[in-house]
Design a protein around this motif. Structure first.
Motif, PDB file in Angstrom:
ATOM      1  N   THR A 199      -8.548  -8.801   8.580  1.00 11.50           N
ATOM      2  CA  THR A 199      -9.079  -7.992   7.385  1.00 11.50           C
ATOM      3  C   THR A 199     -10.359  -7.631   7.353  1.00 11.50           C
ATOM      4  N   THR A 223      -2.306  -4.188   7.383  1.00 11.32           N
ATOM      5  CA  THR A 223      -0.833  -4.582   7.436  1.00 11.32           C
ATOM      6  C   THR A 223      -0.537  -4.083   8.899  1.00 11.32           C
ATOM      7  N   HIS A 224      -0.852  -3.099   9.406  1.00  9.03           N
ATOM      8  CA  HIS A 224      -0.275  -2.997  10.706  1.00  9.03           C
ATOM      9  C   HIS A 224      -1.019  -4.023  11.686  1.00  9.03           C
ATOM     10  N   TRP A 284      -3.490 -14.429   2.409  1.00  8.01           N
ATOM     11  CA  TRP A 284      -3.212 -12.891   2.474  1.00  8.01           C
ATOM     12  C   TRP A 284      -2.708 -12.402   1.179  1.00  8.01           C
ATOM     13  N   VAL A 293      -4.548  -9.092  -0.471  1.00 10.08           N
ATOM     14  CA  VAL A 293      -4.008  -7.847  -0.838  1.00 10.08           C
ATOM     15  C   VAL A 293      -4.533  -7.388  -2.243  1.00 10.08           C
ATOM     16  N   VAL A 346       3.534  -5.178  -2.285  1.00 10.52           N
ATOM     17  CA  VAL A 346       3.141  -5.431  -0.538  1.00 10.52           C
ATOM     18  C   VAL A 346       3.324  -6.727  -0.114  1.00 10.52           C
ATOM     19  N   THR A 395       5.359  -7.715   3.148  1.00 13.66           N
ATOM     20  CA  THR A 395       4.669  -8.105   4.442  1.00 13.66           C
ATOM     21  C   THR A 395       5.200  -9.617   5.000  1.00 13.66           C
ATOM     22  N   GLU A 405       6.957 -10.957   8.027  1.00 13.11           N
ATOM     23  CA  GLU A 405       6.475 -12.013   9.003  1.00 13.11           C
ATOM     24  C   GLU A 405       7.691 -13.076   9.120  1.00 13.11           C
ATOM     25  N   VAL A 462       6.668  -1.135   9.938  1.00 12.14           N
ATOM     26  CA  VAL A 462       5.387  -1.071   8.797  1.00 12.14           C
ATOM     27  C   VAL A 462       5.350   0.427   8.289  1.00 12.14           C
ATOM     28  N   TRP A 500       5.383   1.827   4.276  1.00 15.78           N
ATOM     29  CA  TRP A 500       4.278   2.703   3.726  1.00 15.78           C
ATOM     30  C   TRP A 500       4.744   4.222   3.282  1.00 15.78           C
TER      31      TRP A 500
END
Length: 206
Positions: free
Chosen positions: A72, A90-91, A125, A129, A155, A159, A163, A178, A182
């Motif tokens: 991050t 996120t990527h 996380w 976000v 989001v 995500t 996972e 991903v 988007w």
């Protein structure tokens, strides 16, 4: 110094071995014997560094949190490009979850019913976000009528879903997966003039 370096290497090997074992077998089934054997160290060495399996899990979570913070990173001082930064992160997270067992295991431990997490990676996380979406709103990047809290829900749900599903099928963590998410969401989130500057595949993509 050499003794200290060996101790650091042993500890790191045990954390990685624990992450691999928790990922393969789950926290409840994983045994300290299997972890020490996989790490190539004795049971005595394991117990010297970690008093219990829960302590090992805590170390995995801590190492995973450190890695999440690296992914991050820091926000640009001018506060611009918030949505693109969110896309890029996120990527990066998906790539880390796909390729790095400690990060992946740290997230999985957050959802393992047999384990009480000391560090909840999924909650960390979510918090990041949330901060990103608030910044995007303050920077004037969000479309009118988009509530940041609703965007955060979408989001985080997607995500974390990637996972969980990616633990069995790496395609869920692929760059294209991903990017397609988007491509679907950004037209709803971003102002038209901002949307034209965004890259769903990430700013570093060709």
């Amino acid at each position: 110094m050499a003794k200290q370096e060996r101790a650091v290497r042993t500890r790191e090997a045990l954390i990685r071995s624990a992450a691999e074992t928790f990922h393969r077998e789950g926290f409840a089934v994983a045994s300290l014997t299997a972890i020490s054997t996989r790490a190539g160290v004795s049971s005595g060495a394991l117990h010297f560094h970690f008093a219990s399996k829960a302590a090992l899990a805590g170390a995995v979570e801590g190492a995973a949190l450190d890695r999440l913070r690296e992914i991050t990173g820091e926000w640009p001082p001018d506060g611009t490009g918030c949505l693109q930064r969110l896309v890029d992160v996120t990527h990066g997270l998906a790539r880390g979850l796909r390729d790095e067992v400690v990060l992946r295991s740290g997230f999985e431990l957050s959802g393992d019913v047999a384990h009480v997490p000391g560090v909840d990676l999924r909650e960390h996380w979510r918090g990041w976000v949330e901060g990103a979406m608030v910044r995007a709103g303050a920077a004037g990047e969000l479309s009118p009528g988009v509530a940041p809290e609703d965007a955060v829900t979408a989001v985080v749900a997607a995500t974390v879903g990637f996972e969980v599903l990616g633990a069995r099928d790496a395609a869920w963590l692929a760059p294209r997966t991903v990017a397609r998410f988007w491509e679907l969401l950004l037209p709803r989130l971003a102002l038209p003039d901002v949307l034209g500057t965004l890259r769903a595949a990430g700013s570093g993509s060709e």
